[in-house]
Scaffold this motif. Structure first.
Motif: not given
Length: 273
Positions: A65-66, A71-75, A122-130, A148-151
């Motif tokens: 999260f920059e 917000a990104f997933v770095n492979g 990767v996570f459709p709800d990623g915008d809310r998390l960000a 909390a999100f990952l759980r």
């Protein structure tokens, strides 16, 4: 109970030089997500001139999260990673255990090796998390938000992943482990099974993981000025000879071991004089 994150400089190239241009801190993962997340890292910078930070990444997926950025997933990154730092900014990163991201998501981690993807891929709800992560008022709070999100996405216990994690831990911590056949013998796992497990969970093969960890060891020792003879270092890391080690080191890091050690020695004089 969570464990303390490592304060090792492994993977960070030219660590003393980097430390003059940015700050780095880490947070431990909580007990519930600690099966999958190794630690959280926070990098901050405030620069008058741009600086390119270099890292030889772990065989792990990171979620970042920059600010500014997103917000990104770095492979898993098989090359030296370079990031130009400009102006003022910060990044909050989630370093998964090798294999941990694949275990959580069920994704073929190899399919996005050497790629940086938007979190929502990767996570459709990623915008809310960000949004929640950027709105949090402290890094401890950001950790709580992410956990909390990952759980809500945690996978049930998976013996195959736990085996992968145990194997990777041995590769990382035991410098005497230099060949894949040593791994198959120690863990009584056929080579084809080991390769299949690493493809599924880690995204790269076991031989590559071993070589990356031994390069981490070599670069760390060179940066600390703890190497008297390169031939002895090469042998201790499991290389056939010094030439093989030097070639692979330069291919991955861009400098020969001798050049890297000389640059580190010059930096230590600057830092501590």
């Amino acid at each position: 109970m969570s464990t303390s994150p490592s304060d090792s400089e492994k993977g960070i190239l030219h660590p003393r030089e980097q430390a003059r241009h940015r700050t780095l801190s880490r947070l431990a993962a909580g007990p519930e997500v600690g099966r999958f997340v190794e630690w959280y890292w926070i990098v901050e910078w405030d620069l008058d001139e741009p600086y390119t930070a270099e890292v030889l990444p772990f065989p792990s997926v990171n979620v970042t999260f920059e600010q500014p950025g997103g917000a990104f997933v770095n492979g898993v990154c098989t090359r030296k990673f370079e990031r130009e730092l400009r102006g003022r900014g910060r990044a909050f990163g989630v370093k998964f255990w090798a294999g941990g991201f694949g275990a959580v998501t069920g994704l073929d981690v190899a399919s996005f090796r050497d790629q940086v993807l938007p979190l929502t891929t990767v996570f459709p709800d990623g915008d809310r998390l960000a949004d929640l992560m950027f709105a949090a008022d402290s890094d401890v709070r950001r950790r709580a938000v992410f956990e909390a999100f990952l759980r809500d996405h945690l996978a049930p216990p998976d013996p195959s992943y736990e085996l992968v994690r145990e194997i990777v831990s041995a590769m990382a911590s035991d410098r005497s482990v230099a060949r894949v056949d040593q791994v198959t013998e120690r863990f009584d796992v056929p080579i084809r099974t080991l390769q299949r497990l690493f493809r599924r969970y880690v995204g790269v093969g076991p031989k590559w993981v071993l070589r990356r960890y031994r390069l981490h060891d070599g670069a760390e020792l060179l940066a600390q000025g703890e190497v008297a003879e390169l031939a002895e270092l090469s042998a201790s890391l499991g290389y056939f000879d010094q030439a093989h080690f030097s070639k692979e080191f330069k291919q991955q890091i861009g400098l020969t071991p001798a050049e890297y050690a000389a640059r580190a020695a010059a930096e230590r004089q600057i830092t501590y004089r």
